[in-house]
Design a protein around this motif. Structure first.
Motif: not given
Length: 175
Positions: A126-139
Motif C-alpha cells: 500500500c502507498e500513502v501520500d503522507d506517512t508522517s500522519k500515522v497514529s494508532a487507532h481501533d485495534d
C-alpha cells in the motif's frame, strides 16, 4: 474444536439432523440444506516510508494482544478486498491509501472468542501520500517504523503475517 461442531441444528428448518458431510460441510437430513464452511476474507497491508521502513503495529486486542502485527483486518460484506484494506489502514493508522497492489495470499486461523475463524488473508503493498500522519487507532495499541533488516517475524502474533513477512522481505511471491 472444529468450527462446524458449533452448529448443531439446521439454520433453515431447525432440525437436529444436521450432519457433517466432510471437513467443510454439514447437510440437513430433514430439508436437504447444505452449509459449506468457507474462509472469511481478510487483508494485510505492507506500508513503507521514505526510508524503506515498514509500518508495524502492536495488537491492542486478542488474539495475539501485545504482539506485533501489520495493518489489516476482515473485509466487510459488500466491499472489495482493496476497499477493505484501504478502510482497515485508515481505521487503524489514520493513513489514506492511494494505491493498493495485490501481492499474494495465505490461509490462516484466527481464534476469536474460542471459535476458530478460517480466513484467507490477501496481502497488499500500500502507498500513502503522507506517512508522517500515522497514529494508532481501533485495534492498534501502538505503531513503529522498522527497517526490513530488523524485522523479527517471531514477534508477530499471527501465523499468516509471519509467513507473509518472510516472503515480502525475501522478495518472494511479489508482483
Amino acid at each position: 474444536m472444529h468450527p462446524l461442531s458449533k452448529f448443531n441444528y439446521c439454520p433453515v428448518c431447525g432440525s437436529k439432523h444436521f450432519e457433517e458431510q466432510d471437513t467443510k460441510s454439514k447437510k440437513c437430513d430433514n430439508c436437504g440444506f447444505e452449509y459449506f464452511l468457507n474462509p472469511s476474507a481478510a487483508n494485510v497491508a505492507f506500508i513503507l516510508n521514505e526510508k524503506q521502513e515498514l509500518l508495524v503495529l502492536t495488537r491492542k486486542n486478542e488474539p495475539g494482544k501485545g504482539t506485533l502485527d501489520l495493518p489489516g483486518g476482515f473485509a466487510d460484506i459488500g466491499e472489495t478486498a482493496e476497499e477493505g484494506v484501504v478502510r482497515e489502514v485508515l481505521e487503524e493508522t489514520g493513513l489514506v491509501v492511494t494505491r493498493a497492489t495485490y501481492l499474494f495470499s495465505y490461509p490462516n486461523v484466527y481464534l476469536y472468542s474460542g471459535f476458530e475463524v478460517k480466513t484467507l488473508d490477501a496481502f497488499y503493498l500500500c502507498e500513502v501520500d503522507d506517512t508522517s500522519k500515522v497514529s494508532a487507532h481501533d485495534d492498534a495499541a501502538n505503531f513503529q517504523w522498522i527497517p526490513l533488516s530488523d524485522i523479527h517475524t517471531e514477534q508477530f502474533g499471527l501465523r499468516s503475517v509471519r509467513q507473509g513477512l518472510i516472503d515480502f522481505i525475501n522478495g518472494r511471491r511479489s508482483v
